[in-house]
Design a protein around this motif. Structure first.
Motif, PDB file in Angstrom:
ATOM      1  N   PHE A  27     -34.418  11.253 -27.578  1.00  0.00           N
ATOM      2  CA  PHE A  27     -33.449  12.135 -27.117  1.00  0.00           C
ATOM      3  C   PHE A  27     -32.528  11.987 -26.243  1.00  0.00           C
ATOM      4  O   PHE A  27     -31.449  12.677 -25.920  1.00  0.00           O
ATOM      5  CB  PHE A  27     -34.188  13.810 -27.053  1.00  0.00           C
ATOM      6  N   GLY A  28     -32.844  11.060 -25.222  1.00  0.00           N
ATOM      7  CA  GLY A  28     -31.883  10.480 -24.185  1.00  0.00           C
ATOM      8  C   GLY A  28     -32.064  11.696 -23.056  1.00  0.00           C
ATOM      9  O   GLY A  28     -33.241  12.530 -22.801  1.00  0.00           O
ATOM     10  N   LEU A  29     -30.913  12.010 -22.513  1.00  0.00           N
ATOM     11  CA  LEU A  29     -30.584  13.189 -21.329  1.00  0.00           C
ATOM     12  C   LEU A  29     -31.140  14.633 -21.895  1.00  0.00           C
ATOM     13  O   LEU A  29     -31.208  15.633 -21.194  1.00  0.00           O
ATOM     14  CB  LEU A  29     -29.523  12.957 -20.667  1.00  0.00           C
ATOM     15  N   GLY A  33     -33.950  22.954 -12.308  1.00  0.00           N
ATOM     16  CA  GLY A  33     -33.605  23.091 -13.616  1.00  0.00           C
ATOM     17  C   GLY A  33     -32.100  21.878 -13.749  1.00  0.00           C
ATOM     18  O   GLY A  33     -31.377  22.109 -14.382  1.00  0.00           O
ATOM     19  N   HIS A  34     -32.158  20.907 -12.715  1.00  0.00           N
ATOM     20  CA  HIS A  34     -31.196  19.796 -12.839  1.00  0.00           C
ATOM     21  C   HIS A  34     -31.738  18.312 -12.896  1.00  0.00           C
ATOM     22  O   HIS A  34     -32.921  18.111 -12.803  1.00  0.00           O
ATOM     23  CB  HIS A  34     -30.463  19.904 -11.566  1.00  0.00           C
ATOM     24  N   TYR A  35     -31.009  17.448 -13.607  1.00  0.00           N
ATOM     25  CA  TYR A  35     -31.156  16.083 -13.456  1.00  0.00           C
ATOM     26  C   TYR A  35     -30.168  15.281 -12.714  1.00  0.00           C
ATOM     27  O   TYR A  35     -28.987  15.859 -12.747  1.00  0.00           O
ATOM     28  CB  TYR A  35     -31.554  15.523 -14.948  1.00  0.00           C
ATOM     29  N   MET A  36     -30.421  14.126 -12.225  1.00  0.00           N
ATOM     30  CA  MET A  36     -29.208  13.210 -11.677  1.00  0.00           C
ATOM     31  C   MET A  36     -29.220  11.970 -12.204  1.00  0.00           C
ATOM     32  O   MET A  36     -30.513  11.470 -12.909  1.00  0.00           O
ATOM     33  CB  MET A  36     -29.599  13.103 -10.249  1.00  0.00           C
ATOM     34  N   VAL A  37     -28.141  11.393 -12.667  1.00  0.00           N
ATOM     35  CA  VAL A  37     -28.081  10.061 -12.993  1.00  0.00           C
ATOM     36  C   VAL A  37     -27.065   9.158 -11.958  1.00  0.00           C
ATOM     37  O   VAL A  37     -26.300   9.358 -11.585  1.00  0.00           O
ATOM     38  CB  VAL A  37     -27.165  10.137 -14.342  1.00  0.00           C
ATOM     39  N   LEU A  38     -28.007   8.104 -11.663  1.00  0.00           N
ATOM     40  CA  LEU A  38     -27.319   6.919 -10.968  1.00  0.00           C
ATOM     41  C   LEU A  38     -26.917   6.014 -11.919  1.00  0.00           C
ATOM     42  O   LEU A  38     -27.695   5.234 -12.615  1.00  0.00           O
ATOM     43  CB  LEU A  38     -28.216   6.811  -9.886  1.00  0.00           C
ATOM     44  N   GLN A  39     -25.461   5.884 -11.949  1.00  0.00           N
ATOM     45  CA  GLN A  39     -24.928   4.429 -13.135  1.00  0.00           C
ATOM     46  C   GLN A  39     -23.657   4.307 -12.388  1.00  0.00           C
ATOM     47  O   GLN A  39     -22.903   4.924 -11.947  1.00  0.00           O
ATOM     48  CB  GLN A  39     -24.835   5.382 -14.479  1.00  0.00           C
ATOM     49  N   ILE A  69     -31.511  -0.358 -20.639  1.00  0.00           N
ATOM     50  CA  ILE A  69     -30.368  -0.597 -21.659  1.00  0.00           C
ATOM     51  C   ILE A  69     -29.244   0.000 -21.118  1.00  0.00           C
ATOM     52  O   ILE A  69     -28.041  -0.662 -21.250  1.00  0.00           O
ATOM     53  CB  ILE A  69     -30.922  -0.129 -22.812  1.00  0.00           C
ATOM     54  N   ASN A  70     -29.167   1.281 -20.654  1.00  0.00           N
ATOM     55  CA  ASN A  70     -27.910   1.639 -19.889  1.00  0.00           C
ATOM     56  C   ASN A  70     -27.873   1.494 -18.611  1.00  0.00           C
ATOM     57  O   ASN A  70     -26.722   1.970 -17.828  1.00  0.00           O
ATOM     58  CB  ASN A  70     -28.248   3.327 -20.186  1.00  0.00           C
ATOM     59  N   ALA A  71     -28.717   0.765 -17.942  1.00  0.00           N
ATOM     60  CA  ALA A  71     -28.639   0.427 -16.640  1.00  0.00           C
ATOM     61  C   ALA A  71     -28.311   1.635 -15.757  1.00  0.00           C
ATOM     62  O   ALA A  71     -27.426   1.739 -14.870  1.00  0.00           O
ATOM     63  CB  ALA A  71     -27.242  -0.660 -16.424  1.00  0.00           C
ATOM     64  N   ARG A  72     -29.117   2.431 -15.693  1.00  0.00           N
ATOM     65  CA  ARG A  72     -29.138   3.815 -14.920  1.00  0.00           C
ATOM     66  C   ARG A  72     -30.649   4.084 -14.377  1.00  0.00           C
ATOM     67  O   ARG A  72     -31.634   4.049 -15.303  1.00  0.00           O
ATOM     68  CB  ARG A  72     -28.415   4.816 -15.732  1.00  0.00           C
ATOM     69  N   VAL A  73     -30.347   5.118 -13.603  1.00  0.00           N
ATOM     70  CA  VAL A  73     -31.933   5.766 -13.108  1.00  0.00           C
ATOM     71  C   VAL A  73     -31.656   7.300 -13.268  1.00  0.00           C
ATOM     72  O   VAL A  73     -30.530   7.731 -12.749  1.00  0.00           O
ATOM     73  CB  VAL A  73     -32.094   5.315 -11.626  1.00  0.00           C
ATOM     74  N   VAL A  74     -32.681   8.009 -13.752  1.00  0.00           N
ATOM     75  CA  VAL A  74     -32.500   9.147 -14.082  1.00  0.00           C
ATOM     76  C   VAL A  74     -33.569  10.062 -13.121  1.00  0.00           C
ATOM     77  O   VAL A  74     -34.776   9.743 -13.246  1.00  0.00           O
ATOM     78  CB  VAL A  74     -32.580   9.941 -15.303  1.00  0.00           C
ATOM     79  N   LEU A  75     -33.355  11.008 -12.481  1.00  0.00           N
ATOM     80  CA  LEU A  75     -34.303  11.906 -11.832  1.00  0.00           C
ATOM     81  C   LEU A  75     -34.110  13.267 -12.312  1.00  0.00           C
ATOM     82  O   LEU A  75     -33.070  13.852 -12.508  1.00  0.00           O
ATOM     83  CB  LEU A  75     -33.906  12.053 -10.095  1.00  0.00           C
TER      84      LEU A  75
END
Length: 641
Positions: free
Chosen positions: A114-116, A208-214, A134-140
């Motif tokens: 489902f991704g993000l 209730g938040h997420y962060m994406v470093l891309q 694959i998306n060259a990203r980090v998610v918190l």
């Protein structure tokens, strides 16, 4: 339940020694297993670390960092996903093959599928980091109620994160400097709300938040925005509401009993913890463990007051036939050492010392082989458990009367000191004021005049607090005052204070703390019920009482409400008196240009020496604990301004 750390460096290779040191400092969060992951890519270098406390699937199949079947997704995670079995059924239908019984694997596949959007599907407590090759990203990401912590530092070149601040502070990029805005919020509330942190440059990921470093850009995105929902039109009467509350809470408690290790209850003998214990005792096949705490203060009146919980807990345990355990916190010299130890464990100071009780019960649970403890935190805010909600409703009625301010001002100035005088003064200070001022009248630890002496600066502190409260109340600004207060309490007191203390105090004991009243289903349902329906006359939490009146003993249903508290006032007057005097002096604040050390000393010393006649009721006890916790913390962390 675990601890997680990570470094993502856009310029150079991650130093594995720093990553390992970060892990070591939070080893108490995961004594059962550990692991690290390191990789260099064309975009960045990444290091992830995990410490595991095994709760579900105790085998090595739950080892983290965990990868998906192709190795394209790497996950470190702290928490429990209570609906993971339901998600697992769906994911298995989508041909995901499981190699463990862990919810970690469910998280991994949910993100892959489902991704993000996966975070919206999760019911549980979590803080996590995902490396997506694959998306060259980090998610918190962090759970809706902020039950699990996640500190981070970002300077445009490096993203550093950890479950605990002490671990994060080992990185050389982070300077031990005080954040003035966070300090203003701490002195006001007695805790530091997200996204603020007392260390400059460090933040807490918002619940209730997420962060994406891309591509070198860090974005912060909410996946849940709390608000007061439109009431369900099908629920026409209180009986139906109580039935829905019972069905929902029964389901939440049953789900949160999910564990491959023994589970227990923190039992105060009050309404909330007794309800959880009563539900759990019906669901558990084996005898349920319950835990309570008592105090030895050397003052008979104080001991009687603060040992009500242990007295009622014993009666409840006898009624429910649980395996009951009680721990006694003694009034001796070890209290100072314990206080200092636990304030460091908290990461950031909190004003009231009830965390000692949680720690004591957690240690006892660990000794008894219990690795999971359930708590009743969140019920009062969700189901109308505080008298000031009723007071807010009364206030609105008075505000419909024009020209009342001057009579109230006059009455406040001439009436003799009494409970009635206090109520009149409180009404005068709140009458037709903005709701953030009314909220501060309930919760602020210092009068503005006192705070101005302690921190002789411009009005920056007032503006920071006002801005923060305005933002908090914005989603419900059209609601009744009582609903606004309860909403703010849920987002601030529960998410930012209660959940900090239960996470740190259970985890330092290598025990997992769970809060069934903060289950998604309970929060969503409670936010559809206005506070005015949660009261009956002056009785608090009427709907919740009605929902469980057939299984609760009368001595619980009729018990007067008492806060879950420790005898802080007795300690300040007794065993901690000389210690507090030695801490709250000019030298403690020397070099911290933000404070006037002489003002701190002149504020605290009269109360600590028994000369408290010039204080307004309650201000000294609360505010001195606020200052004492802060002073100890500043020395432990060697903070500069």
């Amino acid at each position: 339940m675990c601890g997680i750390v990570g470094i993502i460096d856009l310029e150079k290779t991650v130093n594995p020694d720093i990553l390992l040191k970060m892990c070591q400092l939070i080893s108490h969060r995961g004594p059962d297993d550990s692991g690290i992951f390191l990789e260099n890519t064309s975009k960045f270098s990444i290091g992830l670390g995990s410490l595991r406390l095994s709760i579900l699937d105790l085998s090595l199949a739950g080892h983290m960092p965990m990868k998906n079947r192709t190795g394209d997704i790497v996950l470190v995670y702290n928490g429990e996903i209570y609906n993971h079995n339901d998600l697992k059924v769906d994911l298995e239908k989508r041909e995901y093959l499981y190699h463990s019984r862990t919810d970690t694997e469910t998280l991994l596949y949910a993100y892959e599928e489902f991704g993000l959007d996966c975070f919206k599907k999760l019911n549980g407590m979590f803080a996590l980091a995902i490396y997506d090759r694959i998306n060259a990203r980090v998610v918190l990401a962090r759970d809706r109620m902020g039950i699990k912590p996640l500190y981070y530092f970002w300077n445009g070149k490096r993203l550093i994160f950890s479950s605990e601040l002490k671990s994060l502070m080992t990185h050389p990029d982070i300077i031990r400097k005080l954040n003035p805005k966070a300090l203003d919020l701490y002195l006001t509330f007695g805790y530091v709300p997200s996204p603020y942190c007392l260390i400059a440059g460090v933040k807490k990921l918002l619940p209730g938040h997420y962060m994406v470093l891309q591509e070198g850009i860090l974005k912060d995105i909410p996946f849940w925005t709390p608000t007061l929902s439109i009431p369900n039109p099908d629920l026409r009467d209180d009986r139906q509401l109580s039935e829905q509350i019972r069905a929902t809470l029964d389901g939440a408690v049953e789900t949160q009993l999910m564990s491959d290790v023994p589970v227990g209850i923190m039992l105060s003998g009050g309404l909330d913890s007794t309800i959880i214990a009563a539900i759990a005792s019906r669901k558990q096949l084996n005898s349920l463990h319950t835990f309570s705490v008592g105090f030895e203060t050397g003052k008979s009146r104080m001991e009687e007051m603060y040992n009500w919980d242990s007295f009622y807990a014993k009666k409840v345990a006898l009624k429910l036939k649980t395996q009951h355990h009680e721990v006694l916190i003694k009034d001796d010299s070890t209290l100072i050492q314990l206080l200092e130890k636990l304030l460091f464990a908290l990461d950031e100071p909190v004003w009231e010392p009830s965390y000692l009780s949680i720690y004591a019960m957690s240690i006892l649970a660990k000794e008894e082989g219990v690795k999971v403890l359930l708590s009743g935190d969140g019920s009062d805010e969700l189901f109308g458990g505080y008298p000031w909600y009723l007071g807010a409703t009364t206030l609105e009625k008075y505000e419909r009367i024009p020209f009342l301010r001057q009579p109230l001002r006059l009455a406040s100035s001439i009436l003799p000191s009494s409970i009635f005088h206090k109520k009149v003064t409180d009404l005068y200070l709140k009458y037709r004021q903005p709701n953030y001022i009314k909220y501060l009248q309930n919760y602020s630890h210092f009068k503005p005049s006192s705070l101005a002496k302690l921190i002789p600066r411009a009005t920056e502190g007032v503006s920071v607090v006002q801005e923060f409260l305005d933002l908090t109340l914005k989603p419900v600004k059209e609601a009744a005052t009582a609903d606004q207060f309860a909403f703010a309490d849920l987002l601030l007191w529960v998410r930012e204070h209660f959940n900090q203390r239960i996470d740190r105090m259970t985890m330092i004991s290598s025990v997992e703390g769970r809060v069934p009243f903060q289950d998604n289903s309970i929060v969503d349902m409670a936010l559809t019920i206005r506070v005015s329906r949660k009261f009956k006359g002056t009785e608090q939490k009427t709907l919740l009482r009605e929902a469980y009146k057939d299984i609760l003993p009368d001595f619980v249903l009729n018990r007067p409400k008492r806060p879950f508290a420790a005898p802080g006032k007795a300690w300040l007057e007794g065993i901690l008196n000389e210690y507090a005097l030695s801490q709250l002096n000019q030298s403690s604040f020397k070099g911290l240009g933000l404070f006037d050390g002489r003002a701190v000393e002149s504020f605290a010393y009269p109360f600590l020496r028994g000369e408290n006649s010039h204080y307004e009721e309650n201000e000294p006890f609360i505010s001195i604990w606020n200052l004492l916790a802060l002073t100890i913390w500043l020395k432990q962390w060697n903070i500069s301004s």
